[in-house]
Design a protein around this motif. Structure first.
Motif, short mmCIF file in Angstrom:
data_model
loop_
_atom_site.label_atom_id
_atom_site.label_comp_id
_atom_site.label_asym_id
_atom_site.label_seq_id
_atom_site.Cartn_x
_atom_site.Cartn_y
_atom_site.Cartn_z
N SER A 224 2.81 -1.40 49.47
CA SER A 224 2.38 -0.07 49.93
C SER A 224 3.37 0.72 49.01
O SER A 224 3.08 1.81 48.25
CB SER A 224 2.61 0.22 51.41
N GLU A 225 4.79 0.30 49.08
CA GLU A 225 5.78 1.03 48.37
C GLU A 225 5.43 1.25 46.91
O GLU A 225 5.58 2.23 46.05
CB GLU A 225 7.02 0.42 48.49
N ALA A 226 5.16 -0.05 46.19
CA ALA A 226 4.87 -0.40 44.91
C ALA A 226 3.58 0.66 44.38
O ALA A 226 3.49 1.43 43.26
CB ALA A 226 4.86 -1.81 44.31
N ALA A 227 2.59 0.56 45.45
CA ALA A 227 1.30 1.44 44.97
C ALA A 227 1.06 2.75 45.27
O ALA A 227 0.54 3.58 44.67
CB ALA A 227 -0.02 0.80 45.69
N GLY A 228 2.12 3.18 46.08
CA GLY A 228 2.18 4.38 46.43
C GLY A 228 1.06 4.90 47.41
O GLY A 228 0.59 6.01 47.56
N ARG A 229 0.60 4.02 48.07
CA ARG A 229 -0.61 4.14 49.20
C ARG A 229 -0.40 2.97 49.80
O ARG A 229 0.05 1.83 49.59
CB ARG A 229 -1.96 4.26 48.37
N PRO A 230 -1.08 3.07 51.28
CA PRO A 230 -1.44 1.94 52.06
C PRO A 230 -1.90 0.83 51.47
O PRO A 230 -2.82 0.58 51.24
CB PRO A 230 -1.88 2.59 53.47
N ILE A 231 -0.93 -0.39 51.87
CA ILE A 231 -1.86 -1.79 51.57
C ILE A 231 -1.55 -2.51 52.71
O ILE A 231 -0.58 -2.94 53.26
CB ILE A 231 -1.13 -2.59 50.32
N ARG A 232 -2.68 -2.84 53.62
CA ARG A 232 -2.51 -3.45 54.93
C ARG A 232 -2.38 -5.14 54.56
O ARG A 232 -3.21 -5.53 53.95
CB ARG A 232 -3.64 -3.01 55.69
N TYR A 233 -1.77 -5.71 55.58
CA TYR A 233 -1.41 -7.12 55.30
C TYR A 233 -2.20 -7.88 56.52
O TYR A 233 -2.27 -7.31 57.53
CB TYR A 233 0.03 -7.56 55.35
N ALA A 234 -2.90 -8.93 56.31
CA ALA A 234 -3.51 -9.73 57.19
C ALA A 234 -3.56 -11.29 56.69
O ALA A 234 -3.72 -11.52 55.38
CB ALA A 234 -4.91 -9.11 57.56
N ARG A 235 -3.38 -12.19 57.63
CA ARG A 235 -3.62 -13.48 57.31
C ARG A 235 -5.07 -13.92 57.10
O ARG A 235 -6.09 -12.98 57.37
CB ARG A 235 -3.19 -14.44 58.39
N PHE A 236 -5.42 -14.73 56.13
CA PHE A 236 -6.76 -15.29 56.02
C PHE A 236 -7.55 -15.43 57.07
O PHE A 236 -7.01 -15.87 58.14
CB PHE A 236 -6.70 -16.58 55.32
N SER A 237 -8.63 -14.87 57.22
CA SER A 237 -9.40 -15.04 58.48
C SER A 237 -9.97 -16.38 58.87
O SER A 237 -9.89 -17.30 57.95
CB SER A 237 -10.84 -14.15 58.46
N ASP A 238 -10.13 -16.78 59.97
CA ASP A 238 -10.63 -17.98 60.55
C ASP A 238 -11.91 -18.50 59.48
O ASP A 238 -11.95 -19.72 59.31
CB ASP A 238 -10.97 -18.20 61.92
#
Length: 305
Positions: A224-238
């Motif tokens: 998010s810091e590097a992109a200048g916009r929110p990047i949401r993190y999630a583990r791979f889905s089941d």
């Protein structure tokens, strides 16, 4: 040093790991010899322009390998593995063992072999890790000074298509609060050159190399810091894990520990004081590929291997 004018033979010099090692050795004043399939390729020509001596041949070409090793002090050995799609696990084992045996035959003083971070003396059940375990075991039987490094997951892998950076949702192996050690490919050579420069210190050692440790939440914040916009993190889905046995196997190795990384970062910093954090990589060598990944859709073929 008395051996400083003898060359180091670098395998995979047109690739990531070998390229990093060749660059670090050249910077430190070592002569470098590289085995290349096509000496007219752009990467081979770049090596030649930097001062690398090229020997044309493949991993299966023992005569070419003998030529490359003639009069050399050391060998850096790394092979493709099956997820690349270029070799089978058995071919990787055959090439890795052959290079080590030829190094003994040639009277090489120091062999550095690049294995993998999840490798140990216990099989993982995943072929491209267990192939490296077999090569390691063979090297330890040989009458040669050797050092085995086990690189953890590459930070450079984070900007491959298929993880979702282009959508603003980055998916990876860990739970948000789960950590993983990462390694900037650029740093590999900065660990390997000191090993060749101080052989007594590193003789007959096996250790993981890494340059940072982050959680999934950390990655979301850093991106998010590097992109200048929110990047949401999630583990791979089941669902994703159920559809991809290969990806599920890697994720299980994260949960179990081997692929999460167990490198001693403080000890490694004494070898390479300039090793890069993920934040530093994103601001430097990783800046351009990260920005490209923000606008690049695609999929990663997880089931190869």
């Amino acid at each position: 040093m008395s051996h400083s004018k003898q060359p180091i033979v670098v395998f995979g010099a047109t690739g990531q790991q070998g390229g990093s090692v060749a660059a670090a050795l050249l910077k430190a004043g070592w002569p470098v010899v590289a085995l290349v399939r096509d000496p007219t390729s752009a990467r081979a020509l770049t090596l030649r322009a930097a001062g690398v001596e090229l020997v044309q041949g493949s991993y299966a070409d023992t005569d070419a390998i003998r030529t490359a090793m003639r009069g050399a002090y050391g060998v850096f050995s790394v092979q493709q593995s099956s997820p690349s799609g270029g070799v089978t696990d058995e071919e990787e084992v055959r090439f890795g063992i052959s290079i080590a045996d030829l190094a003994v035959e040639a009277g090489i003083a120091h062999l550095v072999y690049s294995s993998g971070g999840a490798v140990s003396e216990t099989p993982t059940g995943m072929g491209h890790f267990d192939s490296k375990m077999r090569i390691e075991a063979h090297i330890r039987t040989l009458p040669i000074r050797s050092t085995i490094i086990r690189p953890v997951a590459f930070v450079d892998m984070l900007v491959m298509p298929g993880f979702g950076l282009d959508t603003g949702h980055f998916s990876f192996f860990m739970h948000p609060d789960q950590s993983i050690q990462l390694l900037a490919v650029e740093d590999i050579g900065k660990f390997v050159e000191p090993i060749f420069a101080d052989p007594e210190r590193f003789a007959d050692q096996t250790f993981e190399i890494a340059s940072d440790s982050v959680t999934g939440e950390d990655l979301g914040c850093l991106f998010s810091e590097a992109a200048g916009r929110p990047i949401r993190y999630a583990r791979f889905s089941d669902e994703v894990l159920q559809e991809s046995p290969f990806l599920a196997g890697l994720t299980a190795l994260i949960d179990q520990g081997p692929l999460a990384g167990n490198a001693d970062l403080d000890a490694l910093r004494k070898i390479n004081p300039a090793m890069q954090s993920v934040r530093e990589w994103l601001a430097g060598a990783g800046r351009a590929p990260f920005l490209k990944a923000l606008g690049a859709s695609g999929t990663w073929e997880y089931d190869r291997g």
